[in-house]
Every structure is written in structure tokens, then in C-alpha cells.
Scaffold this motif. Sequence first.
Motif, PDB file in Angstrom:
ATOM      1  N   ASP A  35     -44.705  96.830   6.890  1.00 45.29           N
ATOM      2  CA  ASP A  35     -44.610  97.687   8.072  1.00 45.29           C
ATOM      3  C   ASP A  35     -45.316  97.071   9.283  1.00 45.29           C
ATOM      4  O   ASP A  35     -45.494  97.729  10.299  1.00 45.29           O
ATOM      5  CB  ASP A  35     -45.166  99.080   7.776  1.00 45.29           C
ATOM      6  CG  ASP A  35     -46.651  99.052   7.440  1.00 45.29           C
ATOM      7  OD1 ASP A  35     -47.251  97.954   7.436  1.00 45.29           O
ATOM      8  OD2 ASP A  35     -47.211 100.133   7.181  1.00 45.29           O
ATOM      9  N   SER A  87     -48.354  96.425   9.817  1.00 41.72           N
ATOM     10  CA  SER A  87     -49.699  96.935  10.100  1.00 41.72           C
ATOM     11  C   SER A  87     -50.699  95.822   9.813  1.00 41.72           C
ATOM     12  O   SER A  87     -50.344  94.704   9.440  1.00 41.72           O
ATOM     13  CB  SER A  87     -50.000  98.147   9.223  1.00 41.72           C
ATOM     14  OG  SER A  87     -50.064  97.755   7.861  1.00 41.72           O
ATOM     15  N   ALA A  94     -50.418  93.984   6.478  1.00 41.76           N
ATOM     16  CA  ALA A  94     -49.179  93.291   6.125  1.00 41.76           C
ATOM     17  C   ALA A  94     -49.437  91.936   5.496  1.00 41.76           C
ATOM     18  O   ALA A  94     -48.862  91.603   4.451  1.00 41.76           O
ATOM     19  CB  ALA A  94     -48.297  93.146   7.363  1.00 41.76           C
ATOM     20  N   HIS A 147     -38.426  95.085   5.612  1.00 44.21           N
ATOM     21  CA  HIS A 147     -38.961  95.993   6.629  1.00 44.21           C
ATOM     22  C   HIS A 147     -37.900  97.036   6.930  1.00 44.21           C
ATOM     23  O   HIS A 147     -36.718  96.709   7.121  1.00 44.21           O
ATOM     24  CB  HIS A 147     -39.325  95.241   7.908  1.00 44.21           C
ATOM     25  CG  HIS A 147     -39.724  96.153   9.031  1.00 44.21           C
ATOM     26  ND1 HIS A 147     -40.900  96.867   9.018  1.00 44.21           N
ATOM     27  CD2 HIS A 147     -39.086  96.486  10.187  1.00 44.21           C
ATOM     28  CE1 HIS A 147     -40.994  97.586  10.129  1.00 44.21           C
ATOM     29  NE2 HIS A 147     -39.910  97.378  10.847  1.00 44.21           N
ATOM     30  N   GLU A 204     -37.205 102.781  11.052  1.00 44.77           N
ATOM     31  CA  GLU A 204     -36.941 104.221  10.980  1.00 44.77           C
ATOM     32  C   GLU A 204     -35.892 104.616  12.021  1.00 44.77           C
ATOM     33  O   GLU A 204     -35.765 103.969  13.081  1.00 44.77           O
ATOM     34  CB  GLU A 204     -38.234 105.004  11.233  1.00 44.77           C
ATOM     35  CG  GLU A 204     -39.250 104.868  10.111  1.00 44.77           C
ATOM     36  CD  GLU A 204     -39.028 105.889   9.012  1.00 44.77           C
ATOM     37  OE1 GLU A 204     -37.999 106.599   9.049  1.00 44.77           O
ATOM     38  OE2 GLU A 204     -39.899 105.981   8.130  1.00 44.77           O
ATOM     39  N   ALA A 250     -37.875 105.578   5.433  1.00 45.33           N
ATOM     40  CA  ALA A 250     -38.587 104.551   4.667  1.00 45.33           C
ATOM     41  C   ALA A 250     -38.506 104.763   3.160  1.00 45.33           C
ATOM     42  O   ALA A 250     -38.126 103.851   2.418  1.00 45.33           O
ATOM     43  CB  ALA A 250     -40.053 104.497   5.113  1.00 45.33           C
ATOM     44  N   HIS A 302     -49.936 103.967   4.092  1.00 41.60           N
ATOM     45  CA  HIS A 302     -49.236 104.554   5.229  1.00 41.60           C
ATOM     46  C   HIS A 302     -50.073 105.673   5.820  1.00 41.60           C
ATOM     47  O   HIS A 302     -50.691 106.453   5.101  1.00 41.60           O
ATOM     48  CB  HIS A 302     -47.875 105.131   4.811  1.00 41.60           C
ATOM     49  CG  HIS A 302     -46.874 104.088   4.421  1.00 41.60           C
ATOM     50  ND1 HIS A 302     -46.066 103.455   5.320  1.00 41.60           N
ATOM     51  CD2 HIS A 302     -46.581 103.547   3.213  1.00 41.60           C
ATOM     52  CE1 HIS A 302     -45.296 102.579   4.693  1.00 41.60           C
ATOM     53  NE2 HIS A 302     -45.589 102.619   3.413  1.00 41.60           N
TER      54      HIS A 302
END
Length: 285
Positions: free
Chosen positions: A155, A157, A160, A182, A185, A235, A256
Motif C-alpha cells: 500500500d 506506506s 512497504a 497494489h 481503491e 482492497a 492498515h
Amino acid sequence: MPAPLLVPTDFSPCAARAVAVARRLAEATGAPLHVLHVLSWPDAGPFETPGEGRTGAEEEAAEAARAHAELAKVVGDGPHLAVVRGNAPAIEIADYAERIGAGVVVVGACGRRGPRAGLGSVAGELLQTAPADVIVVPLADAPAASAGRVLVAVDFSGAAAPLVRLGQRLAEAFGVGLDLVHVVEPFPHPVRWMDEAVVDLAPQVLGRAHEALRQLAQATEAGPETELYVERGKAARTLAQVAEALQSGLLVVGPHDDRPVLDGLLGSVAEGVAQGLIVHFGLFQ
């Protein structure tokens, strides 16, 4: 030396599979392996035999000794064996993991009492509370032990890069390939006239996501054989579909901020895909 690897067992078939997976990981990574049994009292376990003329403390000590002997018989020499008492297995497992500084906890998806709400209650609680990565092993044969590839959900972040490196280590441990995915959304549609603009924008967004994924793979030295995927959708559902389509042996999922994403993924993958192992990324660096 790598952080210890912990696998709890209640002597069920699913726990036996978890022990087998933990052994393979320990052998591949050189991590010390700890095997733990949580002794519930007075419901001590399937191999309990009542003793006559004993006090509760004596009977408990005898049951603990029997549990330790059962561990030795089932697991054999090599791993560290431990028996602890408690009526909340997930709490005892998490506490023991913290005491030994475990980097990974491997747990069966169900126990002696069978699965509850998809994942077993202990596995589900550990995914939420364990101070380490949690690998959940389903009752069915785990393809990651002999086939399939490791799929890492990215994602972008801060977690990752460590997540990809974790996926690499697991892929190496099981001797399989690595895939990175990946999920973009769905875009919000606050007004009807934006529909066309969003459709026009989507290819650019997907292209930039794929380039970012390529750069991440390059930065983490994931290797030229690593496959990259960018998909659109919700997701949890999309990751489950990708894992099923690729017949992934192991799915690595990062933390998350949106808890429903993780909860939905666990439900859809554990109950619908169940291809192999589910890893919830925690503190393993």
C-alpha cells in the motif's frame, strides 16, 4: 541470530501442520524454534488421566509433566519446549512470545474445538494482539510448503519496504517466487458529471502505481523474476481474488489504519481462498 520463532500447539491436526511449517521456516532462517502448549486447568486436555488421592496442585503438576512429555513425543528433539498454565490461550501465547522476543508466531487456523467464525478464536485473537508477525496455517495442505508463490500486498506506506523484504525471506525459505500487488481503491463519485473524468484519469493512476511498484521492487532488490500487479477494487475482496487467481501459496498483508480492510481480508481469504498461509505483518524486521 534471527529472532525466535514460536508455534503453539494443542495437539490437533491443524496444530501439527503449523508445527511442520514452523520447522521449515526455522530450518531455512536459522531462527530458534519454541513450541508451546497452554495447559488449561481443570480442562487439561485430551490426554488427561485423573489421579487418585492427589491434591489439585499435585494433579496439575502431573498434568503439566504429561503435557511436556507429549510435546517431546510429538515434536522430538531440537526445539525449545514449554508448557504454561492459563484459561486464555491467546493471551498466554502473546505473553510468551513477548518474553522470548519472538519475531514470528505460527498458529493453526483451528484447534481441537474446530474453527470458529472462519479462523479459530485463538488465531483470530493473535492476529490482533501478538507482538510479532502471525502466520496462520489452514487445516488443508499448505501449497507454500511445496508450490505456489508468495504474494505481498503493498500500500506504499512506511511499512512497504520491510514488508517486501519479509516476503522475500519467506519466498526464499519456501523456495518459491515473489509477487507484489497494489490495489487502487475505487474513486469517489460525489456528482454524476465526474464519472467520465474519473474514467479518463484511471489509466494514469494505474500507470503511476505500477511505476511506484517497480521502483519499490528495485529499491528492495526483489529480483527480476518478481511479478508486479496493479488492480482496481475494494482492497479485501480484490486481494482475495488475486490470491485465488494466482493460486498464491502465501499472502503477506501489512498493517492498515482502516481496520475493516484487514478484517474483511481475513474473512474473505481465510474462508474463501485458504490457499496456504496468511501473514499479518507486525514487528518482524
